[in-house]
Design an enzyme around this catalytic site. Structure first.
Site, short mmCIF file in Angstrom:
data_model
loop_
_atom_site.label_atom_id
_atom_site.label_comp_id
_atom_site.label_asym_id
_atom_site.label_seq_id
_atom_site.Cartn_x
_atom_site.Cartn_y
_atom_site.Cartn_z
N CYS A 85 23.64 23.19 37.31
CA CYS A 85 22.29 22.77 36.94
C CYS A 85 21.75 23.64 35.80
CB CYS A 85 21.38 22.78 38.17
SG CYS A 85 19.85 21.83 37.95
N HIS A 202 24.58 20.00 42.64
CA HIS A 202 24.62 21.29 43.34
C HIS A 202 25.64 21.29 44.48
CE1 HIS A 202 20.93 23.23 41.66
NE2 HIS A 202 20.59 21.98 41.41
N GLU A 204 26.71 23.80 46.10
CA GLU A 204 26.33 24.80 47.11
C GLU A 204 25.37 24.22 48.14
OE1 GLU A 204 22.96 25.12 44.14
OE2 GLU A 204 25.10 24.60 44.13
#
EC number: 6.3.5.3
Length: 234
Positions: A85, A202, A204
Site C-alpha cells: 500500500c 494488504h 498482513e
C-alpha cells in the site's frame, strides 16, 4: 533469517506486519525507524499507512527519509523488499519500481476485500502460489490507481513484472473488479531483477483465520521459502 519492518511517521500497518512475521510465522523481526541508516536484515517490509501525513502526495516525503537511502542500496544489492500500500507508493517515488499512483478513479477511499489473480508465480514473493490462483485480500487506500507510460506497460507485461491483477471471484479480469481504475487492473508489480515487490492489497491483514481469511499467507510463505534457500543476495 531476519525481517525488518520500516516505521515512518504516520505508518499504521507496521505492527500488523511485525505481528504476522514474528508471532504467526515465528521469524526474527525488528522495527527499523525512519531515521536509521545502519541495519542488517534479510528482507525489508515497507508497510502501509500515511507516511508523513501523505503531504504533497503519498510517499513523496518518505522517499527522502534517511532509511530509504539504505533501502535503495539494499535493493540494488539484491536484497528482498516488499512495499505494501503506502509502501508500494514509496517504492514508486524512490524509483525502485516504475510508474506512479493517482487518486482512485472514484475519488473515494476504498476499504474492502478484493480478488487478485496471480500472474507470475516465478518470483520470490509468489513461488508458493500457482499461476492463475485467485487470492482474496483486503485493500485500504485513496491513491491506488496505478499508472505508467504505454511503453513501460508493454515492458512490464513482456517481462512478467505484473505479479497481481484485480479480478472477480472466478479469476476474470474485468473493469468491475478494478477498485481504483488502475491501469491494466494492476495490483502489484516487481522490478526487473525480481527482488522488489510493490502491491496495494494488504496480505498482513489476511494471514490468520481469526481475521476471516488466510490468503495473504502465501506471500509470506514464498518469501520465507526463498530466504531459506539462501538466495536472497546477489
Amino acid at each position: 533469517m531476519k525481517f525488518g519492518v520500516v516505521v515512518f511517521p504516520g505508518s499504521n500497518c507496521d505492527a500488523d506486519c511485525f505481528h504476522v512475521l514474528k508471532n504467526v510465522f515465528g521469524r526474527e523481526t525488528v522495527y527499523i525507524w525512519h531515521k536509521e541508516d545502519n541495519f542488517d536484515v534479510d528482507c525489508i517490509v515497507l508497510p502501509g499507512g500515511f507516511s508523513y501525513g501523505d503531504y504533497l502526495r503519498a510517499g513523496a516525503i518518505a522517499r527522502f527519509s534517511p532509511v530509504m537511502k539504505k533501502v535503495v542500496e539494499f535493493a540494488n544489492a539484491g536484497g528482498l523488499v516488499i512495499g505494501i500500500c503506502n509502501g508500494f507508493q514509496i517504492l514508486l517515488e524512490a524509483g525502485l519500481l516504475p510508474g506512479a499512483m493517482l487518486r482512485n478513479k472514484s475519488i473515494n477511499f476504498r476499504c474492502h476485500d478484493v480478488y487478485l489473480r496471480v500472474e507470475n508465480n516465478n518470483t520470490p514473493f509468489t513461488s508458493k502460489a500457482h499461476e492463475g490462483q485467485v487470492l482474496k485480500i483486503p485493500i485500504a487506500h485513496g491513491e491506488g490507481n496505478y499508472y505508467c507510460e504505454p511503453d513501460t506497460l508493454k515492458k512490464l507485461i513482456a517481462n512478467g513484472q505484473v505479479v497481481f491483477r484485480y479480478c472477480n471471484s472466478r479469476g476474470e479480469v474485468t473493469e468491475d473488479a478494478n477498485p481504483n481504475g488502475s491501469l491494466y487492473n494492476i495490483a502489484g508489480i516487481i522490478n526487473e531483477k525480481g527482488n522488489v515487490l510493490g502491491m496495494m492489497p494488504h496480505p498482513e491483514r489476511c494471514s490468520e483465520n481469526i481475521l476471516g481469511g488466510e490468503d495473504g499467507r502465501v506471500i509470506w510463505e514464498s518469501i520465507i521459502a526463498y530466504l531459506e534457500r539462501g538466495a536472497n543476495r546477489g
